[in-house]
Design a protein around this motif. Structure first.
Motif, short mmCIF file in Angstrom:
data_model
loop_
_atom_site.label_atom_id
_atom_site.label_comp_id
_atom_site.label_asym_id
_atom_site.label_seq_id
_atom_site.Cartn_x
_atom_site.Cartn_y
_atom_site.Cartn_z
N HIS A 1 0.83 -1.20 0.00
CA HIS A 1 0.00 0.00 0.00
C HIS A 1 0.87 1.26 0.00
O HIS A 1 0.59 2.22 -0.74
N LEU A 2 1.91 1.26 0.82
CA LEU A 2 2.80 2.42 0.85
C LEU A 2 3.48 2.63 -0.49
O LEU A 2 3.65 3.77 -0.94
N ALA A 3 3.87 1.55 -1.14
CA ALA A 3 4.53 1.67 -2.45
C ALA A 3 3.55 2.19 -3.51
O ALA A 3 3.94 3.00 -4.36
N LEU A 4 2.32 1.74 -3.47
CA LEU A 4 1.33 2.18 -4.45
C LEU A 4 0.94 3.64 -4.28
O LEU A 4 0.56 4.31 -5.25
N HIS A 5 1.05 4.14 -3.07
CA HIS A 5 0.67 5.53 -2.78
C HIS A 5 1.88 6.32 -2.28
O HIS A 5 1.77 7.16 -1.39
N PHE A 6 3.01 6.04 -2.89
CA PHE A 6 4.27 6.63 -2.46
C PHE A 6 4.23 8.16 -2.48
O PHE A 6 4.73 8.81 -1.57
N ASP A 7 3.63 8.72 -3.52
CA ASP A 7 3.61 10.18 -3.64
C ASP A 7 2.85 10.84 -2.49
O ASP A 7 3.22 11.92 -2.02
N LEU A 8 1.79 10.20 -2.02
CA LEU A 8 1.02 10.76 -0.90
C LEU A 8 1.81 10.70 0.41
O LEU A 8 1.76 11.63 1.22
N LEU B 1 5.05 10.61 0.62
CA LEU B 1 6.27 11.40 0.50
C LEU B 1 6.06 12.81 1.04
O LEU B 1 6.96 13.40 1.61
N VAL B 2 4.84 13.31 0.90
CA VAL B 2 4.51 14.65 1.40
C VAL B 2 4.59 14.67 2.93
O VAL B 2 5.07 15.63 3.52
N SER B 3 4.12 13.62 3.57
CA SER B 3 4.13 13.52 5.03
C SER B 3 4.68 12.15 5.43
O SER B 3 3.91 11.21 5.68
N PRO B 4 6.00 12.01 5.52
CA PRO B 4 6.61 10.70 5.76
C PRO B 4 6.19 10.03 7.08
O PRO B 4 6.10 8.81 7.14
N LEU B 5 5.90 10.81 8.10
CA LEU B 5 5.50 10.21 9.37
C LEU B 5 4.12 9.55 9.30
O LEU B 5 3.80 8.71 10.13
N SER B 6 3.34 9.91 8.29
CA SER B 6 2.03 9.29 8.16
C SER B 6 2.13 7.82 7.73
O SER B 6 1.13 7.10 7.77
N THR B 7 3.30 7.37 7.34
CA THR B 7 3.46 5.95 7.01
C THR B 7 3.25 5.07 8.24
O THR B 7 2.89 3.91 8.11
N PHE B 8 3.43 5.64 9.42
CA PHE B 8 3.26 4.89 10.66
C PHE B 8 1.86 5.02 11.25
O PHE B 8 1.58 4.45 12.29
#
Length: 137
Positions: free
Chosen positions: A60-67, A69-76
């Motif tokens: 999911h993170l790879a498919l929405h990488f651009d989103l 990338l704007v807020s890297p902490l949101s990956t967690f």
């Protein structure tokens, strides 16, 4: 999203269903393996669930990488519901196949655990996604 409210905490049903399916699959695999291999079978199924969850999140993170990338902490922030189900399922099945290939006594218990986890999870997920009947006259 449907959820169960326990005081100030709202627990979404989809992740609870997944955890229940993994628990059921792990328990059944342990029962099918017998006393000598019960712990190993249960642990392998639990590991498959964990690897599936990790793979589902990473895809999911790879498919929405651009989103992200704007807020890297949101990956967690797992509350965003960002999981890629097919990738997670494939990773979990691959984990079980790999471990079953390496251990002959665990093959049948792992297959039984896989069925015991996937069937209720798929049926429950389908039921949660079904449109609710219109109750207006």
């Amino acid at each position: 999203m449907l959820s169960i409210t326990l005081g100030p905490v709202a627990l979404p049903l989809a992740p609870l269903l997944l955890l229940a399916a993994i628990g059921l699959a792990s328990w059944l695999a342990g029962r099918l393996a017998g006393p000598t291999h019960a712990a190993a079978a249960g642990n392998v199924v639990f590991g498959a669930g964990l690897s599936g969850l990790l793979a589902a999140r990473f895809v999911h993170l790879a498919l929405h990488f651009d989103l992200y990338l704007v807020s890297p902490l949101s990956t967690f922030d797992f509350r965003d519901g960002g999981w890629h189900g097919p990738a997670g399922m494939l990773a979990g099945v691959a984990w079980l196949a790999w471990r079953g290939w390496r251990s002959t006594p665990l093959r049948r218990p792992l297959a039984g655990g896989l069925l015991a986890g996937v069937l209720p999870w798929a049926a429950g997920t389908r039921a949660l996604q079904a449109p609710s009947p219109d109750t207006t006259p």
